[in-house]
Design an enzyme around this catalytic site. Structure first.
Site, PDB file in Angstrom:
ATOM      1  N   ASP A   1       0.817  -1.211   0.000  1.00  0.00           N
ATOM      2  CA  ASP A   1       0.000   0.000   0.000  1.00  0.00           C
ATOM      3  C   ASP A   1       0.849   1.258   0.000  1.00  0.00           C
ATOM      4  OD1 ASP A   1       0.982  -0.393   2.478  1.00  0.00           O
ATOM      5  OD2 ASP A   1      -0.936  -0.401   3.525  1.00  0.00           O
TER       6      ASP A   1
ATOM      7  N   ASP B   1       7.029  -4.686  13.522  1.00  0.00           N
ATOM      8  CA  ASP B   1       7.723  -3.394  13.550  1.00  0.00           C
ATOM      9  C   ASP B   1       7.890  -2.890  14.982  1.00  0.00           C
ATOM     10  OD1 ASP B   1       4.985  -3.161  13.560  1.00  0.00           O
ATOM     11  OD2 ASP B   1       4.975  -1.198  12.622  1.00  0.00           O
TER      12      ASP B   1
END
Lengths: 659, 461
Positions: A389, A470
């Site tokens: 994205d 992350d």
């Protein structure tokens, strides 16, 4: 010796009579000739038989050898190829469409191609596109036209669908509340009689060919505001056309073959399948001079958002210096459509069986993708990690090519990222400027192989740990005080609105206004000054020349920063110790930048732009740069708003990155 | 009447017999010529130099690939064998016209070339051009082994071999892939169900029976028989390498099944140990390779590779095997130079030699020397305090390459026998308590060292 004596009981005269008979026979010429002849015939016959046998034998041996010759090379597995779709020569399709409050389904020739009876889900108009020649499902969408703007998306989608395709519509629950006039007109133009009059909680089904005939329509009006229309079931037949009629006639090239394969399978990608003027699928951007990242593998992490992937790959393949051979798309799950997109662009794709759920699934997918990337490119020292994205800036590779040597030489670096968490339209200005930050922004970044192989891979969170990869990478145990290099103006743009930790509101608030570089070939400034020690010198120089702002003013006000351009200003905020971000968070909030957690800091210093002036924020006394504060200045303290019971639910902080 | 009849029959039969005899002769000749892979008509052609079919096919093929910018190099063992004899001359005159067709005219079914996958990706159009030139082609694809070790990744299949056939000659292109461990790998040639088994005599191929592992070769552009081709710079060492290039893939599927039964130890200790063991293995491999000493994964390290494609986290050391004939006195100083001090030395070169080096952080490197007998191979063990000797017997084995923790290393090709000899039929079950003197199923008592030798054969540092 006794045994060898002849048997004395044998009568001698009998032996003699045999001998005589022989002698007589031999004397007889005729008999002898006859015998010879018979012998010869017998001999010849035997020869013939032996010969024939020999021939047959050698034949067989030779044949067997040939047979055998390939045997070693036989694949041990029986690869029975199952055609993806059964061959169907039928000319007529039976279509069943059902619409009701709690359930919708569509069956084509008895096969259910859509079934949705989940509660609290799938509200609105479901649209299915069938190939008019094969009857295959080419697209499946649901537009929640109960909510605003979804009808616009539907119009956009319907306009993209090629003429001649078969469209199936059905409403679940409610589909008319925000179905505006434009959308109704589009439906009307498709041949629907009912669409203009669709109203609150009506049930509706419709089957028609785009730009052609209508195969059926059924409608049940809702009798009252509080109740739904009766369920409707539409049964109809659709006549298939020939394959030739359903295809465009592009010139026969390798590229167009890929295009043809793609366009006969899926719908909703607009002009790429346009017969007259299809948009290119090969971009050939200018090569980069002295491209240091030409041989760096690029891993694109994808899920099942093929339209996003399509947009992402277009921008990636248009970036200068891209090397398509190094790109691998990793798809989390056995989805066909993302793979079709990958094949359309002639890239290589790898599918990954999903492991675990939610965040852990993403995390496992990341691990598999990174490991596979370094397996496939064993020579690579780095890998570029992208997500489906993201838009990729035209100078993405140029940016990396100019900075990658730092990652190789400076051990104090953790990554290079294309994303500046604080780089919004109003806070980023200089495309040639780089920063060092203590956080790991992700969203288009470079990973060092040694970091992955020696540190991250062996202790990557296991599937049962529902961690964000992350967030895990940002933990001090992993980061170990190392920093990332980021640009002032991001080289990637996060356009994803739907995702695991993402929704429209969140995107609008934190991502939409992000600045994105569109200038090609930006020459980065002072790359060497990004090295560990050089950077300190650079910061001290900057602070030395910076003008101290008026601390009596409200830093949230625009007037806090003078109406100048190109100056360097500094402000000091209160920061009691290294982890005290109270004032910073308030400041970030009023500046409308990322405030969900602390990003973009370097030793208690933040760098951004305000009104085209470089704007430095120093946390006093925790930051080592506090010494630059004139004694007359009192650091600004901003109080967090008093916490109300059950106040605003903050969206998941982890957020954005992985969706 | 009868007599005439009989004579006629006789004559007829004799005739048939003669015809058969002739036929047999012809057949035999034909059969022989096939066996040699030569057709007699072609031999004549090679006399005048370059009008042999093979030479023409190779030339056409080289034209085809250069027009598509595909860098291939010659790895045909028969030609390289010939080239190697004249290598000095060929090197010194890279452009000189050759007086006669020496290399590409010997009639063979195949000429083999290698293609580095990395240097070429666009097969678009190649096959169409090839067809236009009259080539028939066959492409053999299969799973990508580089993704095999990974949980449930399914990539696209990769091309492993190409065969281009023209007239009676075929070009075999072996595709080489780079693997972790800095080496080149080529896949086995396996025909799928629908493939033409008689496309070429597959049995006569020089590559493809097994997968193979090779070092990255240095290349040399030469002109032989007036054809410009790339060849490995040192053909003889390439041929040597080829003779024992067989590669074994780790048994990833079985390893996954193993981990289903016995989940992997993911503790910090295990991670740390694996990291240390891996770096110790890398360092040892580097040291031994520099010395030119051939070694293989032995004992626990070999079991780890075979059973779980990884280092066994509770094994606490790294085990290597070396044939005693490959022993070099430099081994000890070389390891010491590499920062691995000698921990102990048991036995002597003539008998039961075993070396142990101290790696970083308590990880030990054990090197066992193997002694070959007529029907078995053994290595020795020594108990320091008692001077007892032990003998571990193994069935004979050969060495294969494999990839292990990003390293190209040897393992016994007959791994199962090797592991079973060492660990018994229950090797699939992890055992944490292991006594090297009694646990192995192939251990035998081998007497005691004479006391006067102890100083020499039991050295502990």
């Amino acid at each position: 010796m006794d045994e060898w004596k002849p048997n004395p009981t044998v009568k001698p005269h009998k032996k003699r009579s045999w001998y005589l008979a022989w002698k007589y026979k031999l004397m007889n010429q005729r008999a002898l000739r006859k015998l010879c002849q018979t012998g010869a015939v017998l001999f010849l016959l035997v020869t013939v038989i032996v010969n024939i046998k020999l021939i047959l034998d050698t034949r067989r041996a030779a044949y067997e050898e040939e047979e055998e010759s390939a045997q070693d090379y036989d694949d041990e597995m029986l690869n029975v190829e199952v055609p993806r779709h059964p061959v169907n020569n039928k000319k007529v399709l039976d279509v069943e469409v059902y619409s009701s409050r709690s359930k919708v389904y569509v069956a084509v020739d008895g096969t259910t191609v859509l079934e949705d009876e989940a509660r609290e889900q799938g509200r609105g108009i479901h649209v299915i596109v069938l190939n008019q020649a094969t009857g295959h499902v080419m697209a499946k969408r649901v537009f929640d036209t109960y909510s605003p703007h979804e009808d616009e998306a539907m119009v956009l989608f319907l306009n993209m669908v090629a003429r001649g395709r078969i469209l199936i519509f059905t409403i679940k629950d409610e589909g008319s509340f925000h179905l505006k006039e434009t959308a109704k007109n589009v439906l009307k133009s498709l041949g629907s009689q009912v669409a203009p009059f669709l109203s609150w909680r009506d049930m509706w089904t419709f089957v028609g060919k785009k730009g052609g005939e209508v195969y059926g329509e059924k409608h049940a009006k809702s009798p009252a505001l509080s109740t739904w229309g009766d369920p409707v079931l539409l049964k109809t037949e659709v006549h298939l056309t020939s394959v030739e009629d359903a295809e465009c006639h592009w010139p026969d090239t390798e590229l167009n073959r890929r295009r043809k394969r793609f366009c006969s399978k899926v719908e909703g990608y607009g002009s790429v399948c346009s017969c007259k003027d299809p948009t290119p699928i090969e971009f050939n951007p200018d090569p980069l001079k002295d491209n240091k990242v030409f041989d760096v593998p690029v891993a694109v992490i994808a899920g099942n958002r093929p339209n996003y992937l399509y947009r992402m790959l277009r921008s990636l393949l248009s970036a200068q210096g891209v090397n398509p051979q190094m790109i691998t798309v990793f798809i989390d799950g056995y989805y066909e459509e993302p793979m079709d997109v990958v094949e359309l662009f002639g890239l290589s794709g790898i599918q990954h069986t999903p492991i675990s759920i939610k965040n852990a699934r993403v995390s496992q997918h990341y691990k598999a993708s990174l490991t596979a990337t370094f397996n496939l490119f064993p020579d690579a020292k780095f890998a570029v990690v992208l997500e489906e994205d993201l838009d990729i800036s035209v100078d993405f590779f140029s940016f990396l090519s100019q900075s990658i040597h730092l990652l190789e030489e400076d051990d104090s670096l953790y990554c290079i990222s294309a994303w500046n968490d604080q780089g919004y339209e109003h806070t980023a200005e200089d495309p040639s400027l780089l920063y060092r930050v203590e956080t790991m922004p992700g969203l288009g970044w470079v990973l060092r192989k040694s970091l992955y192989k020696d540190e991250l891979e062996p202790k990557w969170p296991t599937p049962e740990k529902l961690w964000d990869w992350d967030m895990w990478m940002r933990m001090p145990e992993q980061r170990k005080g190392r920093e990332c290099i980021i640009p002032d103006i991001s080289r990637s743009y996060h356009f994803g609105i739907v995702g695991l930790n993402m929704n429209g509101y969140f995107h609008e608030a934190y991502f939409k206004k992000h600045k994105f570089n569109t200038v090609p070939n930006v020459q980065l400034k002072n790359v060497e000054s990004l090295r560990k020690d050089n950077y300190e010198t650079e910061i001290h120089r900057l602070l030395g020349e910076a003008e101290v702002l008026d601390h009596s003013k409200n830093p949230c006000e625009d007037s806090f920063v003078p109406d100048t351009e190109g100056r360097v200003y500094v402000m000091f905020i209160k920061m009691e110790q290294e982890a005290d971000f109270t004032t910073w968070t308030q400041l970030a909030k009023c500046l409308h930048i990322w405030d969900l957690d602390v990003r973009g800091n370097h030793k208690g210093l933040w760098r951004l732009f305000r009104k085209k002036n470089h704007f430095l924020v120093v946390g006093v006394p925790a930051s080592p740069y506090s010494s630059k504060k004139p004694s007359s200045v009192t650091p600004i303290y901003m109080e967090p708003p008093a916490k109300e019971e059950g106040a605003v639910a903050v969206p998941a902080v982890a957020a954005a990155e992985q969706t | 009447m009868q007599k005439i009849n009989r004579n006629v029959v006789l004559a007829l039969l004799s005739l048939t017999s003669l015809v058969f005899l002739l036929f047999q002769l012809c057949y035999y000749k034909f059969y022989l010529s096939q066996k040699n892979g030569a057709s007699f008509s072609k031999v004549r052609g090679s006399q005048s130099g370059q009008d042999s079919t093979r030479w023409h096919v190779v030339r056409k093929f080289l034209g085809l690939i250069s027009s598509h910018n595909i860098p291939v190099y010659l790895i045909d063992p028969l030609i390289l064998g010939l080239v190697d004899k004249d290598i000095e001359q060929i090197r010194s005159s890279p452009d000189g016209p050759s007086p006669e067709c020496k290399y590409f005219c010997a009639p063979r079914d195949f000429t083999t070339f290698a293609l580095l996958d990395k240097t070429w990706k666009h097969e678009v159009g190649l096959f169409r051009t090839a067809e236009k030139m009259g080539f028939q082609w066959l492409k053999i694809i299969n799973k990508d082994p580089r993704l095999d070790g990974m949980d449930d990744l399914s990539g696209m299949e990769i091309p492993l071999h190409y065969i281009f056939k023209l007239a009676s000659h075929a070009i075999h292109v072996v595709v080489f892939y780079e693997r972790s461990g800095n080496f080149l790998w080529h896949g086995p040639l396996r025909l799928k169900q629908h493939m033409d088994r008689k496309f070429v005599p597959f049995r006569k191929l020089h590559f493809g029976r097994y997968p193979g592992a090779y070092e990255k070769p240095e290349l040399l552009l030469v002109s032989i028989d007036d054809l410009k081709v790339q060849i490995p710079k040192n053909p003889s060492s390439f041929l040597e390498e080829m003779s024992h290039s067989r590669f074994l893939e780790c048994r990833y599927r079985e390893a996954r099944a193993f981990f289903q039964l016995y989940p992997d130890d993911a503790s910090l200790d295990a991670v740390e140990f694996r990291k240390k063991a891996k770096s110790l293995l890398h360092l040892s491999a580097l040291t031994l390779n520099n010395l030119g000493v051939k070694f293989w994964l032995s004992s626990g390290t070999c079991l780890g590779w075979y059973r779980q494609c990884n280092i066994i986290p509770h094994s606490k050391d790294v085990d290597l095997g070396i044939f005693i004939r490959d022993y070099k006195a430099d081994i000890i100083p070389a390891f010491q130079k590499a920062g691995l001090p000698l921990k102990h030395k048991f036995g002597k070169v003539e008998d039961s030699l075993e070396l142990s080096f101290q790696g970083e952080g308590d990880v030990k490197l054990d090197i066992f020397f193997f002694y070959e007998e007529d029907d078995h191979i053994w290595n020795g063990g020594t108990q320091a305090k008692s001077g007892k000797k032990f003998k571990y017997l193994f069935p004979k084995f050969t060495l294969c390459w494999t990839e292990f923790v990003e390293l190209k290393v040897h393992v016994p090709c007959e791994t199962l026998q090797y592991v079973e000899a060492n660990y018994g039929p229950e090797w699939k079950v992890p055992v944490k308590m292991w006594d090297w003197k009694s646990s192995p199923s192939n251990v035998q008592d081998n007497g005691v060292w004479p006391i006067d030798e102890w100083d020499n054969v039991i050295q502990i540092y």
